[in-house]
Design an enzyme around this catalytic site. Structure first.
Site, PDB file in Angstrom:
ATOM      1  N   GLN A 101       0.850  -1.196   0.000  1.00  0.00           N
ATOM      2  CA  GLN A 101       0.000   0.000   0.000  1.00  0.00           C
ATOM      3  C   GLN A 101       0.884   1.244   0.000  1.00  0.00           C
ATOM      4  O   GLN A 101       1.777   1.372   0.820  1.00  0.00           O
ATOM      5  CB  GLN A 101      -0.883  -0.010   1.261  1.00  0.00           C
ATOM      6  CG  GLN A 101      -1.816   1.180   1.382  1.00  0.00           C
ATOM      7  CD  GLN A 101      -2.669   1.092   2.653  1.00  0.00           C
ATOM      8  OE1 GLN A 101      -2.437   0.239   3.522  1.00  0.00           O
ATOM      9  NE2 GLN A 101      -3.644   1.976   2.765  1.00  0.00           N
ATOM     10  N   HIS A 107      -8.635   2.798   0.078  1.00  0.00           N
ATOM     11  CA  HIS A 107      -9.136   3.033  -1.280  1.00  0.00           C
ATOM     12  C   HIS A 107      -9.338   1.718  -1.991  1.00  0.00           C
ATOM     13  O   HIS A 107      -8.575   0.775  -1.823  1.00  0.00           O
ATOM     14  CB  HIS A 107      -8.195   3.939  -2.084  1.00  0.00           C
ATOM     15  CG  HIS A 107      -6.756   3.514  -2.071  1.00  0.00           C
ATOM     16  ND1 HIS A 107      -5.932   3.755  -0.994  1.00  0.00           N
ATOM     17  CD2 HIS A 107      -5.998   2.879  -2.998  1.00  0.00           C
ATOM     18  CE1 HIS A 107      -4.733   3.279  -1.258  1.00  0.00           C
ATOM     19  NE2 HIS A 107      -4.736   2.727  -2.464  1.00  0.00           N
ATOM     20  N   HIS A 109      -9.374   0.135  -5.674  1.00  0.00           N
ATOM     21  CA  HIS A 109      -9.026   0.348  -7.080  1.00  0.00           C
ATOM     22  C   HIS A 109     -10.079  -0.362  -7.926  1.00  0.00           C
ATOM     23  O   HIS A 109     -10.341  -1.557  -7.718  1.00  0.00           O
ATOM     24  CB  HIS A 109      -7.686  -0.307  -7.427  1.00  0.00           C
ATOM     25  CG  HIS A 109      -6.492   0.285  -6.761  1.00  0.00           C
ATOM     26  ND1 HIS A 109      -5.636   1.164  -7.399  1.00  0.00           N
ATOM     27  CD2 HIS A 109      -5.971   0.095  -5.523  1.00  0.00           C
ATOM     28  CE1 HIS A 109      -4.653   1.483  -6.587  1.00  0.00           C
ATOM     29  NE2 HIS A 109      -4.823   0.854  -5.439  1.00  0.00           N
TER      30      HIS A 109
HETATM   31  P1  AMP Z   1      -1.868   1.851  -3.398  1.00  0.00           P
HETATM   32  O1  AMP Z   1      -0.516   1.363  -3.842  1.00  0.00           O
HETATM   33  O2  AMP Z   1      -2.905   0.773  -3.395  1.00  0.00           O
HETATM   34  O3  AMP Z   1      -1.773   2.608  -2.097  1.00  0.00           O
HETATM   35  O4  AMP Z   1      -2.353   2.848  -4.526  1.00  0.00           O
HETATM   36  C1  AMP Z   1      -2.220   4.231  -4.473  1.00  0.00           C
HETATM   37  C2  AMP Z   1      -2.698   4.761  -5.783  1.00  0.00           C
HETATM   38  O5  AMP Z   1      -2.888   6.155  -5.663  1.00  0.00           O
HETATM   39  C3  AMP Z   1      -1.712   4.554  -6.946  1.00  0.00           C
HETATM   40  O6  AMP Z   1      -2.352   3.815  -7.986  1.00  0.00           O
HETATM   41  C4  AMP Z   1      -1.370   5.985  -7.385  1.00  0.00           C
HETATM   42  O7  AMP Z   1      -1.199   6.112  -8.785  1.00  0.00           O
HETATM   43  C5  AMP Z   1      -2.566   6.765  -6.879  1.00  0.00           C
HETATM   44  N1  AMP Z   1      -2.323   8.175  -6.616  1.00  0.00           N
HETATM   45  C6  AMP Z   1      -1.313   8.727  -5.911  1.00  0.00           C
HETATM   46  N2  AMP Z   1      -1.430  10.066  -5.878  1.00  0.00           N
HETATM   47  C7  AMP Z   1      -2.563  10.372  -6.563  1.00  0.00           C
HETATM   48  C8  AMP Z   1      -3.249  11.589  -6.883  1.00  0.00           C
HETATM   49  N3  AMP Z   1      -2.788  12.783  -6.494  1.00  0.00           N
HETATM   50  N4  AMP Z   1      -4.396  11.514  -7.607  1.00  0.00           N
HETATM   51  C9  AMP Z   1      -4.872  10.314  -8.023  1.00  0.00           C
HETATM   52  N5  AMP Z   1      -4.283   9.136  -7.744  1.00  0.00           N
HETATM   53  C10 AMP Z   1      -3.144   9.164  -7.036  1.00  0.00           C
END
Ligand code: AMP
Length: 123
Positions: A101, A107, A109
């Protein structure tokens, strides 16, 4: 278990309006927006507005209203994006170190628009 929430994580900043986002849907308790680095033709993140660090925190401590609203919003996003019903999608959540994470705010996806491949890569 006590969960510690980092109020400066990027999604907390999005919820405070400090960072822009491409909103797909918004309700009193939930926000859905496009991932900034999409990994599929459709890549939307659904987040609760409350300060929950991950799935188990949200599932254990969010109110029934927040939990229902989160899932109903996810369902409306899936319908809006035209991937359910239809060819389908993948919904995943990463948690902690083993889940890799990145952002410590719960969140979901939602990925779609192509065949996603096997669920877990092997290294
Ligand atoms: P995780 O690795 O499951 O925590 O996923 C975090 C996700 O957040 C990744 O897919 C990133 O590309 C996305 N992310 C990070 N910063 C932003 C942002 N400012 N707006 C939209 N998505 C983001």
């Amino acid at each position: 278990m006590a969960y510690e929430y980092d109020h400066n994580n990027v999604f907390a900043r999005i919820l405070r309006g400090e960072i822009p986002n491409r909103t797909v849907a918004e309700t009193a308790h939930t926000l859905a927006f496009h991932d900034i680095r999409p990994q599929a033709p459709v890549h939307v993140l659904v987040i609760p507005k409350g300060p929950y660090v991950n799935f188990d925190h949200f599932a254990a401590e969010a109110s029934a209203e927040e939990i229902v609203d989160f899932h109903r919003t996810a369902a409306s996003v899936l319908a809006m994006l035209d991937i359910a019903p239809g060819l389908g999608y993948r919904a995943i959540t990463n948690t902690g170190v083993h889940g890799m994470q990145e952002v410590p705010h719960y969140h979901l996806h939602i990925l779609g628009g192509k065949v996603m491949g096997r669920m877990i890569g092997h290294d």
